[in-house]
Design a protein around this motif. Structure first.
Motif, PDB file in Angstrom:
ATOM      1  N   TYR A 159     -53.195  11.795  37.362  1.00 60.27           N
ATOM      2  CA  TYR A 159     -52.397  12.122  38.546  1.00 60.27           C
ATOM      3  C   TYR A 159     -51.248  13.084  38.233  1.00 60.27           C
ATOM      4  O   TYR A 159     -50.251  13.104  38.957  1.00 60.27           O
ATOM      5  CB  TYR A 159     -51.871  10.840  39.189  1.00 60.27           C
ATOM      6  CG  TYR A 159     -52.959  10.050  39.863  1.00 60.27           C
ATOM      7  CD1 TYR A 159     -53.403  10.381  41.142  1.00 60.27           C
ATOM      8  CD2 TYR A 159     -53.574   8.985  39.211  1.00 60.27           C
ATOM      9  CE1 TYR A 159     -54.416   9.671  41.759  1.00 60.27           C
ATOM     10  CE2 TYR A 159     -54.588   8.271  39.822  1.00 60.27           C
ATOM     11  CZ  TYR A 159     -55.006   8.615  41.088  1.00 60.27           C
ATOM     12  OH  TYR A 159     -56.022   7.909  41.694  1.00 60.27           O
ATOM     13  N   THR A 160     -51.373  13.869  37.187  1.00 63.55           N
ATOM     14  CA  THR A 160     -50.348  14.856  36.862  1.00 63.55           C
ATOM     15  C   THR A 160     -50.049  15.733  38.081  1.00 63.55           C
ATOM     16  O   THR A 160     -50.949  16.308  38.687  1.00 63.55           O
ATOM     17  CB  THR A 160     -50.811  15.747  35.703  1.00 63.55           C
ATOM     18  OG1 THR A 160     -50.946  14.942  34.530  1.00 63.55           O
ATOM     19  CG2 THR A 160     -49.813  16.853  35.427  1.00 63.55           C
ATOM     20  N   ALA A 161     -48.748  15.819  38.445  1.00 68.21           N
ATOM     21  CA  ALA A 161     -48.295  16.674  39.552  1.00 68.21           C
ATOM     22  C   ALA A 161     -49.004  16.355  40.855  1.00 68.21           C
ATOM     23  O   ALA A 161     -49.378  17.258  41.608  1.00 68.21           O
ATOM     24  CB  ALA A 161     -48.456  18.149  39.199  1.00 68.21           C
ATOM     25  N   ASN A 162     -49.162  15.083  41.167  1.00 72.45           N
ATOM     26  CA  ASN A 162     -49.794  14.706  42.435  1.00 72.45           C
ATOM     27  C   ASN A 162     -49.115  15.435  43.593  1.00 72.45           C
ATOM     28  O   ASN A 162     -47.882  15.423  43.704  1.00 72.45           O
ATOM     29  CB  ASN A 162     -49.695  13.199  42.638  1.00 72.45           C
ATOM     30  CG  ASN A 162     -50.183  12.782  44.002  1.00 72.45           C
ATOM     31  OD1 ASN A 162     -49.381  12.584  44.901  1.00 72.45           O
ATOM     32  ND2 ASN A 162     -51.488  12.672  44.155  1.00 72.45           N
ATOM     33  N   PRO A 163     -49.873  16.096  44.459  1.00 73.79           N
ATOM     34  CA  PRO A 163     -49.268  16.912  45.516  1.00 73.79           C
ATOM     35  C   PRO A 163     -48.341  16.152  46.460  1.00 73.79           C
ATOM     36  O   PRO A 163     -47.304  16.682  46.886  1.00 73.79           O
ATOM     37  CB  PRO A 163     -50.485  17.468  46.260  1.00 73.79           C
ATOM     38  CG  PRO A 163     -51.590  17.447  45.265  1.00 73.79           C
ATOM     39  CD  PRO A 163     -51.338  16.239  44.418  1.00 73.79           C
ATOM     40  N   GLN A 222     -54.885  15.022  46.278  1.00 75.91           N
ATOM     41  CA  GLN A 222     -54.947  15.016  44.821  1.00 75.91           C
ATOM     42  C   GLN A 222     -55.896  16.099  44.338  1.00 75.91           C
ATOM     43  O   GLN A 222     -56.899  16.403  44.996  1.00 75.91           O
ATOM     44  CB  GLN A 222     -55.406  13.637  44.305  1.00 75.91           C
ATOM     45  CG  GLN A 222     -55.732  13.549  42.828  1.00 75.91           C
ATOM     46  CD  GLN A 222     -54.546  13.836  41.920  1.00 75.91           C
ATOM     47  OE1 GLN A 222     -53.403  13.844  42.363  1.00 75.91           O
ATOM     48  NE2 GLN A 222     -54.816  14.083  40.655  1.00 75.91           N
ATOM     49  N   ILE A 223     -55.546  16.696  43.203  1.00 79.41           N
ATOM     50  CA  ILE A 223     -56.414  17.687  42.567  1.00 79.41           C
ATOM     51  C   ILE A 223     -56.123  17.695  41.079  1.00 79.41           C
ATOM     52  O   ILE A 223     -54.987  17.439  40.658  1.00 79.41           O
ATOM     53  CB  ILE A 223     -56.205  19.099  43.172  1.00 79.41           C
ATOM     54  CG1 ILE A 223     -57.199  20.099  42.557  1.00 79.41           C
ATOM     55  CG2 ILE A 223     -54.778  19.564  42.981  1.00 79.41           C
ATOM     56  CD1 ILE A 223     -57.155  21.485  43.167  1.00 79.41           C
ATOM     57  N   ILE A 224     -57.125  17.940  40.266  1.00 73.35           N
ATOM     58  CA  ILE A 224     -56.916  18.090  38.832  1.00 73.35           C
ATOM     59  C   ILE A 224     -55.873  19.175  38.592  1.00 73.35           C
ATOM     60  O   ILE A 224     -55.852  20.202  39.279  1.00 73.35           O
ATOM     61  CB  ILE A 224     -58.251  18.446  38.132  1.00 73.35           C
ATOM     62  CG1 ILE A 224     -58.046  18.554  36.614  1.00 73.35           C
ATOM     63  CG2 ILE A 224     -58.870  19.711  38.717  1.00 73.35           C
ATOM     64  CD1 ILE A 224     -59.343  18.767  35.854  1.00 73.35           C
ATOM     65  N   PHE A 225     -54.988  18.948  37.638  1.00 71.88           N
ATOM     66  CA  PHE A 225     -53.920  19.914  37.370  1.00 71.88           C
ATOM     67  C   PHE A 225     -54.155  20.696  36.079  1.00 71.88           C
ATOM     68  O   PHE A 225     -53.355  21.562  35.737  1.00 71.88           O
ATOM     69  CB  PHE A 225     -52.567  19.196  37.331  1.00 71.88           C
ATOM     70  CG  PHE A 225     -51.405  20.080  37.699  1.00 71.88           C
ATOM     71  CD1 PHE A 225     -51.321  20.645  38.956  1.00 71.88           C
ATOM     72  CD2 PHE A 225     -50.399  20.335  36.779  1.00 71.88           C
ATOM     73  CE1 PHE A 225     -50.250  21.468  39.302  1.00 71.88           C
ATOM     74  CE2 PHE A 225     -49.321  21.145  37.119  1.00 71.88           C
ATOM     75  CZ  PHE A 225     -49.242  21.717  38.381  1.00 71.88           C
ATOM     76  N   ALA A 226     -55.213  20.392  35.375  1.00 72.52           N
ATOM     77  CA  ALA A 226     -55.563  21.146  34.165  1.00 72.52           C
ATOM     78  C   ALA A 226     -56.311  22.406  34.592  1.00 72.52           C
ATOM     79  O   ALA A 226     -57.480  22.351  34.976  1.00 72.52           O
ATOM     80  CB  ALA A 226     -56.429  20.303  33.240  1.00 72.52           C
TER      81      ALA A 226
END
Length: 413
Positions: free
Chosen positions: A295-299, A69-73
């Motif tokens: 969780y936007t665009a969770n890898p 997981q990583i921030i997508f903003a």
């Protein structure tokens, strides 16, 4: 010991059994007590190729060792970049921009905010949203607002915004829908949102591709944005990759979820045309698109979706869908001859009919009776009031199809 879990769309006061599922494979669920359950509704319409598809499971396992997981903003990652490019290639132009979210409801919320932002940042604000009678778009506030008013959302009515509603295009009465849409569009609304060709929770009601095309043309003529909610209808459910294909139309905004990951993990996207994206792009930070979730665009979910798209590219998915549709039709034709059955219909892999003697309400007594009857016979079925539908994974075999329709016929008898 009583479970602390509060289940969705479940009246715990009735004390109905809640089976504990331990694992799943292809079109079957297996319970902790050793039972085998045929998944006749794709676990609430999400499972397309079947439970535990090896390619999707392998992609999830591989990605989980790299980046969870990583921030997508303001940050990005390879699974999301690959998925966005693949979606733009797969979906019809000019759908050129992909916004990630978590579920069907949130993809609709994103679509509504995109539409309102487009007008606010461009030719001047428009606020009204048009909807179709009996529609359902989710359970968040915006999604409930553009859905039918009723038992689903009655307690929350003070939170919902007003919308313009056109009648459902019943066969032979389509012109009333078109005339109503034309009249609403003259008032310069922001957008019209529809479930293309078939309404899901609204009773699996179907309407023609020609009507969908004419509704789209009316919106085009009046410069009203057209939003297609294909959360349930996409990924082959109606016989084509998108239901909109059958009408030869491309929406301004497209909502996808459920089968996006093959049904393995929660993920959604909202695709938009370049003008909608450009209306939010500016040197002014106040005009950015203000929407996100943690969780936007969770890898890992994106990796699952990439594996799903690879299956669509490499395997004869549409041929499987066509074959399943024909196998369903043969069984539907047989059950349609029963005296209590009316309105038998099929669209792609979705078969549906009504049982006489029950109300059309979602709270019809037919639904829990049939659901319990089938559960006791190893079938997961969840009717919508007195509307029975079968929407299995594409991998289902004839034996399991016979078990589904045989259980329903036994109930009718």
């Amino acid at each position: 010991m009583t479970s602390p879990v509060w289940h969705p769309f479940t009246q715990h006061g009735l004390g109905e059994p809640i089976p504990l599922v331990s694992h799943a494979e292809c079109a079957a669920l297996f319970t902790a007590d050793g039972g085998r359950i045929v998944d006749a509704i794709s676990s609430w319409w999400v499972t397309t190729h079947g439970h535990g598809h090896p390619r999707i499971m392998a992609a999830i396992a591989e990605q989980a060792t790299k980046l969870d997981q990583i921030i997508f903003a303001g940050w990005t990652h390879e699974p999301a970049e690959t998925l966005a490019r693949a979606l733009v290639t797969l979906m019809p132009p000019p759908l050129a921009h992909v916004f990630f979210s978590d579920s069907g409801s949130t993809s609709v919320e994103v679509a509504l905010k995109m539409a309102l932002g487009f007008w606010a940042n461009g030719a001047g604000p428009r606020h009204r949203i048009l909807v179709m009678e009996h529609s359902y778009h989710g359970d968040t506030i915006g999604a409930m607002s553009v859905g039918a008013r009723g038992v689903f959302n009655q307690p929350y009515a003070p939170l919902l915004f007003d919308v313009g509603t056109v009648p459902f295009p019943e066969a032979g009465r389509e012109q009333a829908t078109l005339d109503a849409l034309e009249a609403h569009c003259r008032q310069m609304p922001a957008a019209f949102i529809v479930e293309p060709l078939i309404l899901g929770a609204g009773g699996m009601r179907t309407y023609s591709p020609a009507t969908l095309a004419r509704m789209h043309a009316i919106c085009r003529r009046h410069d009203v944005l057209f939003i297609a909610d294909e959360v349930m209808t996409a990924w082959g459910r109606t016989g084509t990759l998108l239901a909109c294909e059958q009408a030869g139309i491309v929406p301004d905004i497209l909502c996808l979820s459920k089968g996006l990951t093959g049904g393995s993990l929660p993920l959604a996207v909202t695709l938009a045309t370049r003008p909608i994206f450009e209306a939010h792009r500016s040197g002014d930070r106040a005009r950015m698109f203000f929407h996100s979730s943690s969780y936007t665009a969770n890898p890992i979910a994106c990796a699952a979706a990439n594996a799903n798209l690879a299956i669509w590219r490499d395997e004869p998915v549409l041929e499987r869908i066509a074959d399943l549709g024909q196998r369903q039709q043969a069984r539907l034709d047989r059950i349609a001859r029963h005296a209590s059955v009316r309105g038998a219909r099929r669209l792609g892999t979705i078969a549906a009919f009504e049982i006489d003697g029950g109300t059309a309400s979602y709270l019809s007594a037919v639904a829990p009776r049939l659901m319990g009857f089938c559960r006791d016979r190893g079938i997961l079925l969840r009717p919508l009031g007195n509307t029975v539908y079968v929407m299995p994974p594409y991998c289902i075999d004839d034996a399991d199809l016979d078990a589904i329709y045989g259980a329903v016929e036994a109930f009718l008898a």
